[in-house]
Design a protein around this motif. Structure first.
Motif, PDB file in Angstrom:
ATOM      1  N   LYS A  32      15.568   0.145  -9.040  1.00  0.00           N
ATOM      2  CA  LYS A  32      14.568   1.093  -8.545  1.00  0.00           C
ATOM      3  C   LYS A  32      14.164   2.130  -9.579  1.00  0.00           C
ATOM      4  O   LYS A  32      12.985   2.436  -9.730  1.00  0.00           O
ATOM      5  CB  LYS A  32      15.084   1.818  -7.299  1.00  0.00           C
ATOM      6  CG  LYS A  32      15.028   1.013  -6.052  1.00  0.00           C
ATOM      7  CD  LYS A  32      15.455   1.871  -4.876  1.00  0.00           C
ATOM      8  CE  LYS A  32      15.443   1.074  -3.601  1.00  0.00           C
ATOM      9  NZ  LYS A  32      15.792   1.886  -2.446  1.00  0.00           N
ATOM     10  N   ILE A  35      11.488   0.979 -12.066  1.00  0.00           N
ATOM     11  CA  ILE A  35      10.138   0.618 -11.606  1.00  0.00           C
ATOM     12  C   ILE A  35       9.131   1.721 -11.922  1.00  0.00           C
ATOM     13  O   ILE A  35       8.089   1.469 -12.524  1.00  0.00           O
ATOM     14  CB  ILE A  35      10.150   0.295 -10.099  1.00  0.00           C
ATOM     15  CG1 ILE A  35      10.984  -0.954  -9.842  1.00  0.00           C
ATOM     16  CG2 ILE A  35       8.731   0.102  -9.584  1.00  0.00           C
ATOM     17  CD1 ILE A  35      11.233  -1.246  -8.386  1.00  0.00           C
ATOM     18  N   LYS A  57       2.223  -4.285 -10.429  1.00  0.00           N
ATOM     19  CA  LYS A  57       1.895  -4.393  -9.005  1.00  0.00           C
ATOM     20  C   LYS A  57       3.115  -4.064  -8.167  1.00  0.00           C
ATOM     21  O   LYS A  57       4.244  -4.268  -8.590  1.00  0.00           O
ATOM     22  CB  LYS A  57       1.474  -5.824  -8.664  1.00  0.00           C
ATOM     23  CG  LYS A  57       0.236  -6.298  -9.370  1.00  0.00           C
ATOM     24  CD  LYS A  57      -0.886  -6.334  -8.413  1.00  0.00           C
ATOM     25  CE  LYS A  57      -2.120  -6.854  -9.113  1.00  0.00           C
ATOM     26  NZ  LYS A  57      -3.314  -6.397  -8.545  1.00  0.00           N
ATOM     27  N   SER A  58       2.878  -3.583  -6.960  1.00  0.00           N
ATOM     28  CA  SER A  58       3.952  -3.349  -6.006  1.00  0.00           C
ATOM     29  C   SER A  58       3.959  -4.484  -4.996  1.00  0.00           C
ATOM     30  O   SER A  58       2.906  -4.925  -4.547  1.00  0.00           O
ATOM     31  CB  SER A  58       3.731  -2.034  -5.250  1.00  0.00           C
ATOM     32  OG  SER A  58       3.780  -0.956  -6.127  1.00  0.00           O
TER      33      SER A  58
END
Length: 79
Positions: A32, A35, A57-58
């Motif tokens: 995490k 990111i 992109k998510s």
């Protein structure tokens, strides 16, 4: 007036990175904290499966997940 033909010897080697245009084929599991850093700074992240890429992109709920990442994540959760 004379015209000569020049032959181009350039090559265009493209690598299939599993994406379809701008949409990834699979989304990967990544730490995490890496990111946001990747999204802001453009640095690359390393997925559980070893894939290295910048975050662009998510993943949305229901997005396809990399099968290798999914297997590795399942073994981590069991431990």
């Amino acid at each position: 007036m004379e015209t000569d033909t020049l032959e181009r010897t350039d090559t265009d080697e493209r690598v299939d990175d599993g994406t379809d245009g701008d949409t990834p084929k699979y989304f990967h599991y990544v730490k995490k904290d890496k990111i946001a850093e990747s999204a802001v700074m453009g640095t690359h992240v390393v997925a559980l499966c070893g894939e290295v890429f910048p975050v662009t992109k998510s993943a949305k709920p229901g997005s396809p997940v990399c099968p290798d990442c999914k297997k590795i994540y399942a073994t981590l959760k069991q431990a």
